[in-house]
Design an enzyme around this catalytic site. Sequence first.
Site, PDB file in Angstrom:
ATOM      1  N   GLU A  16       0.892  -1.166   0.000  1.00  0.00           N
ATOM      2  CA  GLU A  16       0.000   0.000   0.000  1.00  0.00           C
ATOM      3  C   GLU A  16       0.928   1.214   0.000  1.00  0.00           C
ATOM      4  O   GLU A  16       1.490   1.579   1.028  1.00  0.00           O
ATOM      5  CB  GLU A  16      -0.894  -0.076   1.241  1.00  0.00           C
ATOM      6  N   CYS A  64      -1.995   8.861   2.333  1.00  0.00           N
ATOM      7  CA  CYS A  64      -1.827   8.351   0.966  1.00  0.00           C
ATOM      8  C   CYS A  64      -3.086   8.587   0.143  1.00  0.00           C
ATOM      9  O   CYS A  64      -3.017   8.799  -1.059  1.00  0.00           O
ATOM     10  CB  CYS A  64      -1.476   6.869   1.005  1.00  0.00           C
TER      11      CYS A  64
HETATM   12  P1  NDP Z   1       9.121   5.227   4.182  1.00  0.00           P
HETATM   13  O1  NDP Z   1       8.422   4.495   3.152  1.00  0.00           O
HETATM   14  O2  NDP Z   1      10.592   5.389   4.068  1.00  0.00           O
HETATM   15  O3  NDP Z   1       8.787   4.561   5.607  1.00  0.00           O
HETATM   16  C1  NDP Z   1       7.750   3.619   5.793  1.00  0.00           C
HETATM   17  C2  NDP Z   1       8.313   2.342   6.375  1.00  0.00           C
HETATM   18  O4  NDP Z   1       9.182   1.716   5.435  1.00  0.00           O
HETATM   19  C3  NDP Z   1       9.142   2.588   7.639  1.00  0.00           C
HETATM   20  O5  NDP Z   1       8.905   1.526   8.528  1.00  0.00           O
HETATM   21  C4  NDP Z   1      10.564   2.578   7.096  1.00  0.00           C
HETATM   22  O6  NDP Z   1      11.503   2.260   8.094  1.00  0.00           O
HETATM   23  C5  NDP Z   1      10.482   1.513   6.031  1.00  0.00           C
HETATM   24  N1  NDP Z   1      11.476   1.634   4.973  1.00  0.00           N
HETATM   25  C6  NDP Z   1      12.047   2.739   4.473  1.00  0.00           C
HETATM   26  N2  NDP Z   1      12.895   2.445   3.469  1.00  0.00           N
HETATM   27  C7  NDP Z   1      12.874   1.102   3.326  1.00  0.00           C
HETATM   28  C8  NDP Z   1      13.543   0.185   2.476  1.00  0.00           C
HETATM   29  N3  NDP Z   1      14.397   0.581   1.537  1.00  0.00           N
HETATM   30  N4  NDP Z   1      13.278  -1.124   2.640  1.00  0.00           N
HETATM   31  C9  NDP Z   1      12.408  -1.534   3.559  1.00  0.00           C
HETATM   32  N5  NDP Z   1      11.742  -0.711   4.398  1.00  0.00           N
HETATM   33  C10 NDP Z   1      11.966   0.586   4.289  1.00  0.00           C
HETATM   34  O7  NDP Z   1       8.488   6.664   4.343  1.00  0.00           O
HETATM   35  P2  NDP Z   1       9.190   8.037   4.752  1.00  0.00           P
HETATM   36  O8  NDP Z   1       9.015   8.190   6.196  1.00  0.00           O
HETATM   37  O9  NDP Z   1      10.588   8.217   4.274  1.00  0.00           O
HETATM   38  O10 NDP Z   1       8.272   9.009   3.909  1.00  0.00           O
HETATM   39  C11 NDP Z   1       8.648   9.300   2.565  1.00  0.00           C
HETATM   40  C12 NDP Z   1       7.455   9.339   1.655  1.00  0.00           C
HETATM   41  O11 NDP Z   1       6.790   8.083   1.645  1.00  0.00           O
HETATM   42  C13 NDP Z   1       6.362  10.301   2.048  1.00  0.00           C
HETATM   43  O12 NDP Z   1       6.677  11.603   1.706  1.00  0.00           O
HETATM   44  C14 NDP Z   1       5.199   9.719   1.308  1.00  0.00           C
HETATM   45  O13 NDP Z   1       5.255  10.113  -0.041  1.00  0.00           O
HETATM   46  C15 NDP Z   1       5.419   8.235   1.387  1.00  0.00           C
HETATM   47  N6  NDP Z   1       4.645   7.618   2.483  1.00  0.00           N
HETATM   48  C16 NDP Z   1       3.491   6.996   2.166  1.00  0.00           C
HETATM   49  C17 NDP Z   1       2.720   6.473   3.160  1.00  0.00           C
HETATM   50  C18 NDP Z   1       1.430   5.803   2.868  1.00  0.00           C
HETATM   51  O14 NDP Z   1       0.538   5.796   3.699  1.00  0.00           O
HETATM   52  N7  NDP Z   1       1.290   5.158   1.721  1.00  0.00           N
HETATM   53  C19 NDP Z   1       3.079   6.576   4.567  1.00  0.00           C
HETATM   54  C20 NDP Z   1       4.349   7.197   4.794  1.00  0.00           C
HETATM   55  C21 NDP Z   1       5.090   7.694   3.765  1.00  0.00           C
HETATM   56  P3  NDP Z   1      12.455   3.374   8.755  1.00  0.00           P
HETATM   57  O15 NDP Z   1      11.592   4.312   9.510  1.00  0.00           O
HETATM   58  O16 NDP Z   1      13.355   2.577   9.609  1.00  0.00           O
HETATM   59  O17 NDP Z   1      13.164   4.041   7.593  1.00  0.00           O
END
Ligand code: NDP
Length: 453
Positions: A230, A264
């Site tokens: 998602e 999102c």
């Molecule tokens: P991320 O996608 O980086 O974070 C969400 C989760 O994924 C966290 O648990 C994070 O862990 C983990 N994660 C990050 N990078 C990786 C990777 N390469 N492999 C596996 N897991 C990973 O979101 P951000 O906080 O950086 O936000 C950036 C952008 O993501 C936002 O601006 C938005 O566009 C989108 N976003 C979308 C969401 C949604 O509801 N669909 C929710 C949040 C963000 P950790 O915290 O340890 O990095």
Amino acid sequence: MKNKIETINPYNQESLQTYKYHTKKDIDGILKQADSTFEDWRKIEIKERVNLLENLANLMEDNKEKYAKLMTAEMGKPISQSIAEIEKCVWLCDFYITNAEEFLADSIIETDAHESFISYDPLGAVLAVMPWNYPFWQVMRFAIPSLTAGNVGLLKHASNVSGTAIAIQELFEEAGYPKGCFQTLLIGHELIEDIIASDTVKAVTLTGSEVAGRSVAAIAGKNLKKTVLELGGNNACVVFDDANLDEHLETMIKARMQNTGQSCIAAKRFIVSEGIYDEFLERFTRSVLELKSGNPEDKDVFMGVMAREDLAEELEEQVNQSVKMGAKIVTGNKRHKAYFEPTIVTEITPDMPVFKEETFGPVAAIIKAKNNEEAIALAANSRFGLGTMIFTENVDSVYKEIGNIPDGALFVNDMVKSDPRLPFGGTKASGYGRELSKEGILEFVNIKTVYIK
Ligand code: NDP
């Protein structure tokens, strides 16, 4: 490599807590526990698992202020919206209390066998990689159906909401779930690869950015583990000439600005037919200017801060880049640390970041369309496919558009929202698979054919 996580209140930059990362040995213990708990948990009668949902719901109801305060401190969500998030989790429990047994009951299929049916067996441990924007809801949306189906959960939450991650594990334990049914991993995302590869993990669900989704899906694919993704969205809010602004303007504002724009499924692009454009822009701007910003702990504040300063900086960059390409700021575009003023941008072309990228904060891009047909075509012009909303008084005219919207959802005269009764998920760069409803609970089960001659 870092060995601890510090959580920081994005409103005042105060340090909240420091948590030690789990060591390799801790992780091995957690995976082992998940395996052994699953062996018992999967055999428990569904009725018993449903009963535990009652406890979970009651505990959330009784402690909603406590959990809300924690989320607000960790990621800056206005407190009234944090409380509403916990209440929505209670609703989710209620939905599966009523329906889970029916969803998971064997389905009889008539064939030439003496008896043939489908049984829905749990898979084992499901790893959930979750984001900070709805720190309770996103986790519960996965955990409640998955655990009720007999799986066990492993949570790798976003690091900035580690306190919430621990609180959720404690909540499951307090509700009477066996130890190991739901465990939180305090780890950086670099360790996810080994965890997905382990024999314990049978499937992965991720809510978050496209980058994270692609990375997790690639690892899971290499290991032949199922995924549900998602990811981001760039939802269009299409406003036809005959839309009833008196009735729906408030909903449209909420669709963009709630959770300080960090959702999102938020309306990110407002695609407005020429006939109503001037009136819409004037009234939308007036309402945005009336939104109360301030300390997210105040009950009457609607706009909080963004969850991290770097996220606000990223948003500022997207807007500034669009302005360089010719976009106009109607209001806003001022940032102070993690606070980003509610912003309206016009004169937008499809090559600008505010049109083609996800803007994950309080920025509304308002686009003029020549007519309703062009509005629909612009709405579908996106790499993302989470949802579209259309506002019109002529609901009959929308039916013919259903097939022209290539998204996971189409909402007419309301905002795209998640509802436990309806499947939730996207297409294209917004990911795949469905959460919630019957479809969601069946994502993480073995749909087993049983044929008895
Ligand atoms: P991320 O996608 O980086 O974070 C969400 C989760 O994924 C966290 O648990 C994070 O862990 C983990 N994660 C990050 N990078 C990786 C990777 N390469 N492999 C596996 N897991 C990973 O979101 P951000 O906080 O950086 O936000 C950036 C952008 O993501 C936002 O601006 C938005 O566009 C989108 N976003 C979308 C969401 C949604 O509801 N669909 C929710 C949040 C963000 P950790 O915290 O340890 O990095």
